[in-house]
Scaffold this motif. Structure first.
Motif, PDB file in Angstrom:
ATOM      1  N   SER A  75      -7.434  21.290  86.996  1.00 32.34           N
ATOM      2  CA  SER A  75      -6.253  20.949  87.778  1.00 32.34           C
ATOM      3  C   SER A  75      -6.180  21.847  89.000  1.00 32.34           C
ATOM      4  CB  SER A  75      -4.992  21.131  86.921  1.00 32.34           C
ATOM      5  OG  SER A  75      -3.833  21.067  87.720  1.00 32.34           O
ATOM      6  N   THR A 133      -3.679  22.311  90.699  1.00 25.68           N
ATOM      7  CA  THR A 133      -2.360  22.946  90.727  1.00 25.68           C
ATOM      8  C   THR A 133      -2.240  24.034  89.660  1.00 25.68           C
ATOM      9  OG1 THR A 133      -1.402  21.323  89.198  1.00 25.68           O
ATOM     10  CG2 THR A 133      -1.319  20.811  91.554  1.00 25.68           C
ATOM     11  N   ASP A 181      -2.442  23.471  86.353  1.00 20.93           N
ATOM     12  CA  ASP A 181      -1.841  22.940  85.116  1.00 20.93           C
ATOM     13  C   ASP A 181      -2.879  23.011  83.983  1.00 20.93           C
ATOM     14  OD1 ASP A 181      -0.982  21.230  83.005  1.00 20.93           O
ATOM     15  OD2 ASP A 181       0.347  20.189  84.412  1.00 20.93           O
ATOM     16  N   GLU A 221      -3.359  19.710  81.816  1.00 23.96           N
ATOM     17  CA  GLU A 221      -4.110  18.700  82.546  1.00 23.96           C
ATOM     18  C   GLU A 221      -5.595  19.059  82.567  1.00 23.96           C
ATOM     19  OE1 GLU A 221      -4.420  16.744  87.057  1.00 23.96           O
ATOM     20  OE2 GLU A 221      -2.908  18.268  86.599  1.00 23.96           O
TER      21      GLU A 221
END
Length: 285
Positions: free
Chosen positions: A195, A197, A199, A202
């Motif tokens: 991920s 971001t 995460d 994820e």
């Protein structure tokens, strides 16, 4: 009469012995101080630092007239025998082509091996570009005394996510099969496998999907992904990233003592040659 003769003979023997001892003492304590020859040998401890050791030979003293250990000839030979350490070829310049790591770091290899570490990141295009040459060297061309180890860099969340994937693959016994495949998945198939971001859930699902598509059961993945073995290796990788002072990848450490990379070595081919030369020098110490 016999007793008298025996007594005279005994006194004569004692006198001879005492005279001989006196001669030895005089020879040992004349105008020049004499000491037993001491063989000094330079070895390297686990951290690569030089340690000077001496052979077990006593200095001359009143209580040790004759030194134990080697004979004087053997001692002299040991003291004058040149070191077997191989010099680093002069074409490589410390501070330009490679750097000496201060302080030197302990290695995880056995004493008869020279450890070569690559610090890398799956998301790094330079690591991907170097990987084919490095794999050929690792599998076919490296010296038998070289122990090659990969350590994933642990700078930030995305690096740590890819590091977890690396150690999961390793723990599952899929390293040989999937290491280069991960590089291609990221850089050719444009599947980042993490991920962007940060995460973690994820990322875990992305990596689980990739590994199950390459023969790993979901149960084995779940059992391994956050296992004690993987967590321990991640902690170790984080420590080494700091100890090696890694500021860019791919980054190489030879026997915990020398660091280099593609740029400072002068190119990929030069890097492999430099690693071989540094490893050879360490092997002969």
């Amino acid at each position: 009469m016999k007793k008298l003769l025996l007594g005279i003979a005994t006194i004569a023997v004692v006198s001879i012995v005492l005279s001989a001892v006196g001669v030895l003492r005089h020879a040992g304590h004349g105008g020049t101080s004499h000491r037993a020859s001491v063989a000094r040998i330079t070895v390297h401890n686990a951290s690569g630092g030089p340690v000077e050791k001496t052979s077990g030979m006593a200095e001359e003293s009143e209580s040790a007239e004759v030194p134990s250990g080697f004979s004087p000839i053997a001692s002299a030979m040991a003291a004058t025998t040149p070191s077997t350490a191989a010099p680093i070829p002069s074409r490589w310049v410390d501070g330009k082509n490679y750097s000496t790591l201060v302080p030197a770091q302990p290695t995880s290899s056995s004493p008869d091996k020279v450890e070569v570490v690559e610090v890398f990141w799956y998301g790094c295009p330079h690591c991907f570009a170097l990987d084919p040459s490095l794999e050929t060297w690792r599998s076919k061309n490296k010296a038998p005394y070289v122990e090659f180890v990969r350590v994933p860099v642990m700078w930030g969340p995305v690096h740590k996510q890819h590091a977890r994937l690396y150690y999961t693959i390793q723990a599952l016994g899929k390293y040989e099969q999937l290491h280069s495949t991960v590089f291609r998945e990221i850089h050719v198939m444009n599947n980042f496998l993490a991920s962007k971001t940060g995460d973690e859930k994820e990322t875990e699902q992305m990596q689980k999907k990739f590994l199950t598509e390459h023969g790993v059961s979901a149960a084995d993945f779940d059992k391994t992904y956050r296992s004690f073995s993987v967590e321990s290796k991640l902690a170790r990788a984080d420590e080494l990233t700091r100890r090696y002072k890694v500021t860019g990848v791919p980054f190489f450490v030879v026997n915990g003592k020398y660091t280099t990379d593609v740029g400072t070595a002068g190119g990929e081919a030069q890097l492999i040659t430099l690693i071989d030369d540094l490893a050879a020098a360490e092997h002969k110490r």
